[in-house]
Design a protein around this motif. Structure first.
Motif, PDB file in Angstrom:
ATOM      1  N   MET A 207     -55.230  15.975   2.703  1.00 35.79           N
ATOM      2  CA  MET A 207     -56.262  16.577   3.545  1.00 35.79           C
ATOM      3  C   MET A 207     -56.974  15.523   4.386  1.00 35.79           C
ATOM      4  N   PHE A 208     -57.117  14.333   3.856  1.00 35.83           N
ATOM      5  CA  PHE A 208     -57.716  13.239   4.612  1.00 35.83           C
ATOM      6  C   PHE A 208     -56.852  12.885   5.827  1.00 35.83           C
ATOM      7  N   ILE A 209     -55.543  12.785   5.619  1.00 36.30           N
ATOM      8  CA  ILE A 209     -54.623  12.477   6.719  1.00 36.30           C
ATOM      9  C   ILE A 209     -54.600  13.624   7.724  1.00 36.30           C
ATOM     10  N   VAL A 214     -56.400  15.789  13.184  1.00 32.06           N
ATOM     11  CA  VAL A 214     -57.296  16.629  13.988  1.00 32.06           C
ATOM     12  C   VAL A 214     -58.265  15.774  14.795  1.00 32.06           C
ATOM     13  N   THR A 215     -58.695  14.652  14.217  1.00 32.44           N
ATOM     14  CA  THR A 215     -59.621  13.762  14.915  1.00 32.44           C
ATOM     15  C   THR A 215     -59.037  13.299  16.242  1.00 32.44           C
ATOM     16  N   ARG A 216     -57.729  13.081  16.283  1.00 27.13           N
ATOM     17  CA  ARG A 216     -57.070  12.624  17.507  1.00 27.13           C
ATOM     18  C   ARG A 216     -57.073  13.687  18.607  1.00 27.13           C
ATOM     19  N   LEU A 217     -57.420  14.932  18.270  1.00 26.23           N
ATOM     20  CA  LEU A 217     -57.423  16.001  19.260  1.00 26.23           C
ATOM     21  C   LEU A 217     -58.720  16.060  20.056  1.00 26.23           C
ATOM     22  N   GLY A 218     -59.723  15.294  19.640  1.00 24.56           N
ATOM     23  CA  GLY A 218     -60.978  15.256  20.385  1.00 24.56           C
ATOM     24  C   GLY A 218     -62.132  15.867  19.610  1.00 24.56           C
ATOM     25  N   THR A 219     -63.310  15.720  20.201  1.00 25.40           N
ATOM     26  CA  THR A 219     -64.553  16.103  19.533  1.00 25.40           C
ATOM     27  C   THR A 219     -64.640  17.596  19.276  1.00 25.40           C
ATOM     28  N   HIS A 220     -64.285  18.420  20.276  1.00 26.36           N
ATOM     29  CA  HIS A 220     -64.392  19.862  20.110  1.00 26.36           C
ATOM     30  C   HIS A 220     -63.450  20.362  19.012  1.00 26.36           C
ATOM     31  N   ALA A 221     -62.243  19.835  18.999  1.00 24.42           N
ATOM     32  CA  ALA A 221     -61.273  20.250  17.976  1.00 24.42           C
ATOM     33  C   ALA A 221     -61.743  19.842  16.591  1.00 24.42           C
ATOM     34  N   ASN A 225     -62.705  22.354  13.562  1.00 25.77           N
ATOM     35  CA  ASN A 225     -61.991  22.210  12.286  1.00 25.77           C
ATOM     36  C   ASN A 225     -62.970  22.069  11.119  1.00 25.77           C
ATOM     37  N   GLU A 226     -63.993  21.234  11.284  1.00 25.03           N
ATOM     38  CA  GLU A 226     -64.945  21.004  10.202  1.00 25.03           C
ATOM     39  C   GLU A 226     -65.771  22.260   9.916  1.00 25.03           C
ATOM     40  N   ILE A 227     -66.145  22.983  10.974  1.00 25.19           N
ATOM     41  CA  ILE A 227     -66.913  24.217  10.769  1.00 25.19           C
ATOM     42  C   ILE A 227     -66.054  25.254  10.052  1.00 25.19           C
ATOM     43  N   ALA A 228     -64.811  25.396  10.499  1.00 30.15           N
ATOM     44  CA  ALA A 228     -63.915  26.378   9.871  1.00 30.15           C
ATOM     45  C   ALA A 228     -63.669  26.040   8.401  1.00 30.15           C
TER      46      ALA A 228
END
Length: 403
Positions: A207-209, A214-221, A225-228
């Motif tokens: 899950m960390f990886i 997802v981090t590489r997809l940008g701030t909005h993504a 992801n974190e909210i979901a």
């Protein structure tokens, strides 16, 4: 956030001790061999002590290095070093408390873990406010104050659990008895704790990886992801509760020698848990956007979050099945299967599929989320299939000489 990731992975590695106490004590309780259950719990405490020393030393010597390794800026390292170190000290209490809770749950005392956790977490909230901001005469410690609040809360939970185990339960179970170190039982506890700990660790690292992808997809993504994930955590909590229930009930019936009754308890728990997950999924599907807008007013973020919630709303039923049937398999001591299925599916299905859908097929956040729930679906079905393919009539309570 970085500290939470570090602590979650550290906790996962040592969580196997508490899980092992839970299922072995449940079997001993069902078999009316609680003297052995207490002896096994003492051995688990010795492991907790070793783990606690290791965790304390990591927090004392390496907190700066960990933050730098995670890519932290000099400002982040300077601000977060003390906080992360204190979180490691707090985990020493957490490891012991989880073992205490495993014992309590094994003897059908689910109220004590609930009460001690509630009191400890209320203390965290209170002291986070007072120590971070310097309210009501307390010093203003900033971020470090939040760390001290967690340490205080975990310490309170530990002391309450310590009191219940060694004082309140002594008359019934002789919990203050002197226990000699039994090598065969020690090997059993170490082996089972290692398998269950590495099972959780494999999942937490994957899950960390996944989060790094997802981090590489940008701030909005990343925000979506974190909210979901936060929203889906509301489904995780009842699933964890039903999983623990399955471990208790299945383990106790195995201890009694009622093998078919044990299998039925697991089935009934899974059916009830799945119904709860279905209800939660229905709410999340039809109210996805209003739920997302509770967290953010950014249209890009809440629109993407709502779409991710709709993808996962009903698929989280498989998350419930995974956790509950895993709890049932823990109840019978089928820990080797849990370890290897976790390792193989996390590293050879989830992560390659996540990379493929997210980057190669360029599905971005949707690809990442689809890969997550395809993994959970396959994993859930795999564990459920294993549960019903076990030769239940040949099962026995776990003995020290077993592999």
């Amino acid at each position: 956030g970085i500290s939470n990731i570090v602590m979650y992975n550290a906790w996962a590695l040592f969580s196997g001790i508490g899980h092992t106490v839970n299922y072995l004590v449940a079997q001993n309780y069902g078999a009316n061999t609680m003297k052995q259950g207490v002896e096994r719990t003492y051995i688990a405490f010795y492991l907790c002590a070793l783990a606690g020393v290791l965790v304390f030393l990591i927090g004392w010597f390496t907190n700066d290095s960990i933050l730098r390794l995670m890519g932290g800026s000099p400002e982040l390292v300077g601000a977060g070093s003390d906080y992360l170190g204190i979180r490691f000290y707090a985990m020493v209490f957490s490891i012991f408390t989880f073992a205490f809770h495993g014992f309590f749950r094994g003897i059908e005392d689910t109220k004590t873990p609930m009460i001690t956790s509630l009191i400890g977490n209320l203390a965290v909230i209170l002291f986070t406010y007072t120590l971070t901001y310097g309210r009501w005469g307390f010093p203003e410690l900033g971020l470090a104050g939040a760390g001290w609040a967690i340490l205080i809360g975990e310490g309170i939970s530990f002391l309450l659990s310590f009191y219940v185990y060694f004082i309140r339960l002594h008359t019934r179970y002789q919990t203050r008895a002197k226990v000699k170190l039994n090598l065969a039982e020690s090997r059993l506890i170490l082996r089972e704790s290692s398998k269950l700990g590495f099972q959780e660790f494999a999942l937490s690292i994957s899950m960390f990886i996944f989060t790094m992808f997802v981090t590489r997809l940008g701030t909005h993504a990343l925000a979506a992801n974190e909210i979901a994930l936060n929203v889906m955590g509301f489904g995780f909590m009842p699933a964890f509760a039903f999983a623990t229930t399955a471990t208790i009930l299945v383990g106790q019936e195995i201890g009694k020698g009622e093998r078919l009754a044990a299998r039925r308890w697991g089935t009934d728990t899974a059916l009830l848990g799945s119904f709860i997950m279905f209800v939660l999924g229905t709410v999340e599907f039809f109210f996805a956007e209003p739920i997302a807008r509770i967290y953010t007013d950014d249209p890009q973020v809440y629109a993407l979050t709502a779409f991710l919630l709709k993808i996962s709303a009903y698929l989280q039923i498989f998350d419930g099945l995974l956790m509950i049937y895993s709890g049932g398999l823990r109840g019978i001591g089928d820990t080797s299967f849990l370890l290897w299925s976790s390792l193989l599916l996390s590293w050879f299905l989830f992560l390659p599929l996540s990379y493929l859908l997210t980057f190669v097929l360029d599905l971005k956040s949707v690809g990442a989320w689809v890969s997550l729930y395809m993994f959970i679906m396959v994993y859930g079905v795999t564990v459920m299939t294993r549960y019903y393919r076990v030769d239940w009539l040949s099962l026995q309570a776990k003995a020290a000489h077993e592999p």
